[in-house]
Design an enzyme around this catalytic site. Structure first.
Site, mmCIF file in Angstrom:
data_model
loop_
_atom_site.group_PDB
_atom_site.id
_atom_site.type_symbol
_atom_site.label_atom_id
_atom_site.label_comp_id
_atom_site.label_asym_id
_atom_site.label_seq_id
_atom_site.Cartn_x
_atom_site.Cartn_y
_atom_site.Cartn_z
ATOM 1 N N HIS A 56 -3.579 -4.629 -9.917
ATOM 2 C CA HIS A 56 -4.550 -3.601 -9.558
ATOM 3 C C HIS A 56 -5.950 -4.094 -9.930
ATOM 4 O O HIS A 56 -6.139 -4.636 -11.020
ATOM 5 C CB HIS A 56 -4.228 -2.302 -10.304
ATOM 6 C CG HIS A 56 -5.155 -1.187 -9.947
ATOM 7 N ND1 HIS A 56 -5.038 -0.475 -8.768
ATOM 8 C CD2 HIS A 56 -6.245 -0.690 -10.587
ATOM 9 C CE1 HIS A 56 -6.014 0.419 -8.706
ATOM 10 N NE2 HIS A 56 -6.752 0.313 -9.796
ATOM 11 N N LEU A 93 1.237 6.590 -11.192
ATOM 12 C CA LEU A 93 0.353 5.842 -10.291
ATOM 13 C C LEU A 93 -0.425 4.798 -11.100
ATOM 14 O O LEU A 93 -1.288 5.159 -11.911
ATOM 15 C CB LEU A 93 -0.629 6.807 -9.592
ATOM 16 C CG LEU A 93 -1.690 6.136 -8.725
ATOM 17 C CD1 LEU A 93 -1.064 5.413 -7.542
ATOM 18 C CD2 LEU A 93 -2.726 7.136 -8.258
ATOM 19 N N MET A 149 0.786 -1.236 0.000
ATOM 20 C CA MET A 149 0.000 0.000 0.000
ATOM 21 C C MET A 149 0.821 1.290 0.000
ATOM 22 O O MET A 149 0.293 2.348 0.299
ATOM 23 C CB MET A 149 -0.971 -0.003 1.196
ATOM 24 C CG MET A 149 -2.019 -1.098 1.124
ATOM 25 S SD MET A 149 -2.942 -1.094 -0.432
ATOM 26 C CE MET A 149 -3.951 0.360 -0.176
ATOM 27 N N ARG A 150 2.110 1.185 -0.332
ATOM 28 C CA ARG A 150 2.906 2.416 -0.406
ATOM 29 C C ARG A 150 3.435 2.625 -1.817
ATOM 30 O O ARG A 150 3.753 1.667 -2.517
ATOM 31 C CB ARG A 150 4.086 2.353 0.573
ATOM 32 C CG ARG A 150 3.660 2.694 1.986
ATOM 33 C CD ARG A 150 4.811 2.621 2.945
ATOM 34 N NE ARG A 150 5.884 3.568 2.684
ATOM 35 C CZ ARG A 150 5.817 4.876 2.915
ATOM 36 N NH1 ARG A 150 4.718 5.409 3.388
ATOM 37 N NH2 ARG A 150 6.854 5.653 2.678
ATOM 38 N N ASN A 188 2.963 -5.058 -10.515
ATOM 39 C CA ASN A 188 1.903 -4.745 -9.555
ATOM 40 C C ASN A 188 0.588 -5.299 -10.085
ATOM 41 O O ASN A 188 0.402 -5.413 -11.299
ATOM 42 C CB ASN A 188 1.771 -3.227 -9.383
ATOM 43 C CG ASN A 188 0.697 -2.863 -8.367
ATOM 44 O OD1 ASN A 188 0.599 -3.487 -7.298
ATOM 45 N ND2 ASN A 188 -0.135 -1.879 -8.682
HETATM 46 C C1 GRF Z 1 -5.903 -6.795 -4.428
HETATM 47 O O1 GRF Z 1 -7.206 -6.478 -4.791
HETATM 48 C C2 GRF Z 1 -4.912 -6.146 -5.362
HETATM 49 O O2 GRF Z 1 -5.388 -6.031 -6.675
HETATM 50 C C3 GRF Z 1 -4.746 -4.776 -4.750
HETATM 51 O O3 GRF Z 1 -4.807 -4.986 -3.363
HETATM 52 C C4 GRF Z 1 -5.523 -6.180 -3.092
HETATM 53 C C5 GRF Z 1 -4.599 -7.042 -2.292
HETATM 54 O O4 GRF Z 1 -5.212 -8.204 -1.830
HETATM 55 N N1 GRF Z 1 -3.523 -4.171 -5.207
HETATM 56 P P1 GRF Z 1 -4.325 -9.355 -1.183
HETATM 57 O O5 GRF Z 1 -3.539 -8.713 -0.035
HETATM 58 O O6 GRF Z 1 -3.411 -9.896 -2.242
HETATM 59 O O7 GRF Z 1 -5.292 -10.365 -0.685
#
Ligand code: GRF
Length: 202
Positions: free
Chosen positions: A110, A145, A91-92, A108
């Site tokens: 998303h 981003l 989350m960073r 990544n």
């Molecule tokens: C997922 O929905 C991913 O796409 C997003 O954050 C969520 C992470 O879920 N970046 P997890 O920690 O892998 O269960």
């Protein structure tokens, strides 16, 4: 020759577990998880990673600048000879230092069809906007981003009675398959990056 990957998490870690599962099932031949790093000591995914025997490290921000924090994470990754980094619910935002160190080797995932709905709260954005189809995207990480070259996408419908939770669950199933597929392509080296386009080589 195995490719050593590092996975960065901040929370539940289901994508990390899906990658580990894909390796166990032989869907990611020649790939090994060298290290799972969390920026939160209490991330649920850390415990799960330990339970399945993965090496873990906690590198908390601890009041440091983004770059100082990233330097500490990169040092851990390099100690474990990590070649490719997978962000999985991390989350960073990454610093330029991190991105430059692993340029075109950071992936990544998303939960939307980028470039639609980047950033936080993608599921809420999708529902509020009223789109009928959404999905998930695996992309290379650059300074933008959620904007780097797209490696793979999966599409899912948005149903009239969807809540953020039901939609997230439908997308997550696809995320778990997509991430392994996209990582397999990157590890195979059978692609080229042309501008923003990731082109498969046969
Ligand atoms: C997922 O929905 C991913 O796409 C997003 O954050 C969520 C992470 O879920 N970046 P997890 O920690 O892998 O269960």
């Amino acid at each position: 020759m195995t490719t050593r990957i590092g996975i960065l998490i901040s929370g539940r870690g289901s994508n990390m577990l899906a990658l580990a599962g894909a390796m166990r099932e032989g869907r990611l031949p020649g790939v090994e998880i060298a290290l799972v790093v969390s920026d939160h000591a209490d991330a649920a995914g850390l415990q799960r990673a330990r339970e399945i025997g993965l090496k873990t490290a906690v590198v908390e921000r601890a009041g440091r600048t983004r770059e100082a924090h990233d330097r500490a994470i990169v040092a851990e990754l390099q100690t474990h000879q990590v070649e490719i980094v997978c962000l999985a619910g991390y989350m960073r935002l990454l610093s330029k230092y991190f991105i430059d160190t692993y340029r075109n080797r950071i992936l990544n995932i998303h939960p939307s069809l980028l470039p639609a709905f980047p950033g936080l709260d993608a599921h809420r954005q999708v529902i509020e906007h009223g789109v009928k189809w959404t999905g998930c995207t695996v992309h290379f990480v650059d300074e933008s981003l959620d904007g780097g070259p797209i490696i793979g996408q999966r599409v899912v419908p948005v149903l009239d009675d969807d809540t953020e939770e039901t939609l997230a669950a439908r997308i997550l199933e696809q995320e778990h398959e997509l991430y392994a597929e996209a990582l397999a392509l990157v590890v195979s080296g059978r692609y080229e990056i042309h501008g923003r386009r990731v082109i498969r080589k046969s």
